[in-house]
Design an enzyme around this catalytic site. Structure first.
Site, PDB file in Angstrom:
ATOM      1  N   LYS A 136     -10.959  -5.961  -5.715  1.00  0.00           N
ATOM      2  CA  LYS A 136      -9.626  -6.478  -5.364  1.00  0.00           C
ATOM      3  C   LYS A 136      -9.509  -6.641  -3.842  1.00  0.00           C
ATOM      4  O   LYS A 136      -9.089  -7.687  -3.346  1.00  0.00           O
ATOM      5  CB  LYS A 136      -8.551  -5.508  -5.871  1.00  0.00           C
ATOM      6  N   LYS A 138      -6.104  -3.694   6.942  1.00  0.00           N
ATOM      7  CA  LYS A 138      -6.672  -3.058   5.740  1.00  0.00           C
ATOM      8  C   LYS A 138      -7.802  -3.925   5.163  1.00  0.00           C
ATOM      9  O   LYS A 138      -8.862  -3.407   4.775  1.00  0.00           O
ATOM     10  CB  LYS A 138      -5.551  -2.854   4.710  1.00  0.00           C
ATOM     11  N   THR A 159      -1.393  -2.514  -1.406  1.00  0.00           N
ATOM     12  CA  THR A 159      -2.391  -3.379  -0.767  1.00  0.00           C
ATOM     13  C   THR A 159      -2.225  -4.776  -1.347  1.00  0.00           C
ATOM     14  O   THR A 159      -2.507  -4.996  -2.526  1.00  0.00           O
ATOM     15  CB  THR A 159      -3.824  -2.862  -1.052  1.00  0.00           C
ATOM     16  N   LEU A 175       2.900  -0.615  -5.314  1.00  0.00           N
ATOM     17  CA  LEU A 175       2.703  -1.403  -6.537  1.00  0.00           C
ATOM     18  C   LEU A 175       1.309  -2.032  -6.569  1.00  0.00           C
ATOM     19  O   LEU A 175       0.619  -2.093  -5.542  1.00  0.00           O
ATOM     20  CB  LEU A 175       3.790  -2.484  -6.605  1.00  0.00           C
ATOM     21  N   PRO A 176       0.885  -2.511  -7.735  1.00  0.00           N
ATOM     22  CA  PRO A 176      -0.494  -2.977  -7.864  1.00  0.00           C
ATOM     23  C   PRO A 176      -0.853  -4.190  -6.978  1.00  0.00           C
ATOM     24  O   PRO A 176      -1.903  -4.190  -6.344  1.00  0.00           O
ATOM     25  CB  PRO A 176      -0.613  -3.353  -9.352  1.00  0.00           C
TER      26      PRO A 176
HETATM   27  P1  NAD Z   1      -1.517   2.322 -10.221  1.00  0.00           P
HETATM   28  O1  NAD Z   1      -1.778   1.193 -11.142  1.00  0.00           O
HETATM   29  O2  NAD Z   1      -2.020   3.687 -10.580  1.00  0.00           O
HETATM   30  O3  NAD Z   1       0.074   2.470  -9.971  1.00  0.00           O
HETATM   31  C1  NAD Z   1       0.953   1.386  -9.874  1.00  0.00           C
HETATM   32  C2  NAD Z   1       2.278   1.859 -10.462  1.00  0.00           C
HETATM   33  O4  NAD Z   1       3.249   0.834 -10.262  1.00  0.00           O
HETATM   34  C3  NAD Z   1       2.220   2.115 -11.962  1.00  0.00           C
HETATM   35  O5  NAD Z   1       2.713   3.415 -12.241  1.00  0.00           O
HETATM   36  C4  NAD Z   1       3.125   1.037 -12.563  1.00  0.00           C
HETATM   37  O6  NAD Z   1       3.785   1.451 -13.739  1.00  0.00           O
HETATM   38  C5  NAD Z   1       4.069   0.785 -11.426  1.00  0.00           C
HETATM   39  N1  NAD Z   1       4.756  -0.494 -11.463  1.00  0.00           N
HETATM   40  C6  NAD Z   1       4.223  -1.735 -11.600  1.00  0.00           C
HETATM   41  N2  NAD Z   1       5.207  -2.676 -11.545  1.00  0.00           N
HETATM   42  C7  NAD Z   1       6.374  -2.002 -11.345  1.00  0.00           C
HETATM   43  C8  NAD Z   1       7.728  -2.403 -11.197  1.00  0.00           C
HETATM   44  N3  NAD Z   1       8.086  -3.687 -11.245  1.00  0.00           N
HETATM   45  N4  NAD Z   1       8.655  -1.448 -11.021  1.00  0.00           N
HETATM   46  C9  NAD Z   1       8.309  -0.136 -10.968  1.00  0.00           C
HETATM   47  N5  NAD Z   1       7.045   0.310 -11.105  1.00  0.00           N
HETATM   48  C10 NAD Z   1       6.094  -0.621 -11.293  1.00  0.00           C
HETATM   49  O7  NAD Z   1      -2.094   1.871  -8.799  1.00  0.00           O
HETATM   50  P2  NAD Z   1      -2.475   2.823  -7.552  1.00  0.00           P
HETATM   51  O8  NAD Z   1      -3.899   3.258  -7.664  1.00  0.00           O
HETATM   52  O9  NAD Z   1      -1.394   3.818  -7.377  1.00  0.00           O
HETATM   53  O10 NAD Z   1      -2.428   1.750  -6.373  1.00  0.00           O
HETATM   54  C11 NAD Z   1      -1.204   1.268  -5.837  1.00  0.00           C
HETATM   55  C12 NAD Z   1      -1.526   0.400  -4.640  1.00  0.00           C
HETATM   56  O11 NAD Z   1      -2.252   1.173  -3.678  1.00  0.00           O
HETATM   57  C13 NAD Z   1      -2.408  -0.805  -4.985  1.00  0.00           C
HETATM   58  O12 NAD Z   1      -1.967  -1.903  -4.236  1.00  0.00           O
HETATM   59  C14 NAD Z   1      -3.797  -0.366  -4.571  1.00  0.00           C
HETATM   60  O13 NAD Z   1      -4.637  -1.445  -4.208  1.00  0.00           O
HETATM   61  C15 NAD Z   1      -3.480   0.519  -3.358  1.00  0.00           C
HETATM   62  N6  NAD Z   1      -4.466   1.550  -3.045  1.00  0.00           N
HETATM   63  C16 NAD Z   1      -5.029   2.295  -4.029  1.00  0.00           C
HETATM   64  C17 NAD Z   1      -5.963   3.267  -3.701  1.00  0.00           C
HETATM   65  C18 NAD Z   1      -6.613   4.129  -4.766  1.00  0.00           C
HETATM   66  O14 NAD Z   1      -7.598   4.817  -4.464  1.00  0.00           O
HETATM   67  N7  NAD Z   1      -6.087   4.135  -6.008  1.00  0.00           N
HETATM   68  C19 NAD Z   1      -6.298   3.501  -2.358  1.00  0.00           C
HETATM   69  C20 NAD Z   1      -5.664   2.767  -1.364  1.00  0.00           C
HETATM   70  C21 NAD Z   1      -4.755   1.779  -1.729  1.00  0.00           C
END
Ligand code: NAD
Length: 294
Positions: free
Chosen positions: A246, A171, A96, A65-66
């Site tokens: 972030k 991390k 994260t 999740l975000p």
């Molecule tokens: P994203 O915004 O693409 O995906 C998050 C998903 O969570 C969305 O599809 C959203 O609809 C869903 N969501 C939010 N609240 C929800 C709930 N209550 N129930 C069900 N679904 C829900 O984000 P992302 O890029 O996939 O990143 C996710 C995590 O991974 C973050 O914490 C980010 O910091 C971390 N991260 C991202 C990357 C990257 O390159 N994108 C790399 C490493 C870590």
């Protein structure tokens, strides 16, 4: 066959869940965005009407999740998942988030007899798709041992960093260091070019010298030096500046909570925040070289 519930199918969670499907696990998924769910259903996963329905009968629950507030509201309180789960379930949060929230959720799980890991990842969207993520886990050794085979379907390097919250702290430390050596690499390359040097030749020399580092060697920020790097593709991510902002915010919160001295981390956080404010938030984080002048 292991039964897994996966909550949060965004840029990272989508391909991670897909790899669990490919590995033959029985997967039930939930996301607030129906299109994200549809992609997994097409790959063989089952959908659920909400998170509570998704985790029914699951051996493992994985969330991606975000931010911390989303994780807390998913798991905690009378409506949260912990209240409805069997003690045999293992929870893995790969989002994260701040270590304090990770510890709070793990403590609530522990009170219900449920094992939990904070398991943030390094590697980005490409590694999520390739199944080569690095997982940094915090939690009990016994829970880590149970979760490791599941994590191996999504990652190449699975580490046990320590107790609850240790994955998130690791991390934060890693990404703070990444930001610092990326900015340092940009400064060195920019100064060399300003002095008439060829960035390709300079990079080759520094890679064989004591300035060698990951940003220089794998992710060179100077356009044209490395074909595969975002710098050679107009800084298309890759890893977005907004996500680095972030992560540096989480690193600064971590530093403050333990009164740790991180002057370069603070400087990196300021530079990346200004870069995002200047309209570069959606570009790859190596575009910070533009903040040093074109
Ligand atoms: P994203 O915004 O693409 O995906 C998050 C998903 O969570 C969305 O599809 C959203 O609809 C869903 N969501 C939010 N609240 C929800 C709930 N209550 N129930 C069900 N679904 C829900 O984000 P992302 O890029 O996939 O990143 C996710 C995590 O991974 C973050 O914490 C980010 O910091 C971390 N991260 C991202 C990357 C990257 O390159 N994108 C790399 C490493 C870590």
């Amino acid at each position: 066959m292991t039964t897994i519930a996966f909550i949060g199918l965004g840029n990272m969670g989508g391909p991670m869940a897909l790899n669990l499907c490919k590995a033959g696990h029985s997967l039930t998924v939930f996301d607030l965005v129906p299109e994200a769910v549809d992609q997994l259903v097409a790959a063989g996963a089952q959908s659920a009407a909400n998170a509570r329905a998704a985790v029914e009968g699951a051996d493992f629950v994985i969330s991606m999740l975000p931010a911390g507030r989303h994780v807390a509201s998913l798991y905690l309180g009378s409506e949260g998942l912990i209240a409805s789960l069997d003690a045999s379930t293992v929870l893995i949060d790969s989002s994260t988030i701040d270590a304090a929230t990770a510890r709070e959720v793990a403590a609530a799980a522990g009170e219900a007899g449920i094992g939990m890991l904070d398991a943030p990842v390094s590697g980005g969207v490409a590694a999520a798709a390739a199944g080569t993520l690095a997982f940094m886990c915090g939690g009990e050794a016994e829970v880590f041992a149970r979760a490791k085979p599941v994590l191996e379907a999504m990652g190449k390097n699975i580490f046990h960093a320590g107790d609850h919250g240790a994955g998130q702290v690791t991390k934060a430390c890693n990404n703070m260091l990444l930001a610092i050596h990326m900015i340092g690499t940009c400064e060195a390359l920019r100064m060399g070019v300003d002095n008439g040097l060829d960035p390709v030749v300079m990079s080759e020399i520094m890679q064989a010298s004591s300035g060698r580092n990951w940003s220089l060697e794998v992710y060179n920020p100077y356009p044209g030096v490395m074909e595969s790097a975002p710098a050679s593709n107009d800084y298309q991510p890759g890893f977005m500046v907004d996500l680095m902002v972030k992560d540096l915010g989480l690193a600064m919160d971590t530093a403050e909570s333990t009164d740790s001295s991180t002057p370069l981390g603070a400087m990196a956080a300021t530079l990346y925040s200004k870069h995002a404010e200047n309209g570069y938030g959606q570009l790859d984080f190596s575009s910070i070289i533009r903040a040093l002048g074109d």
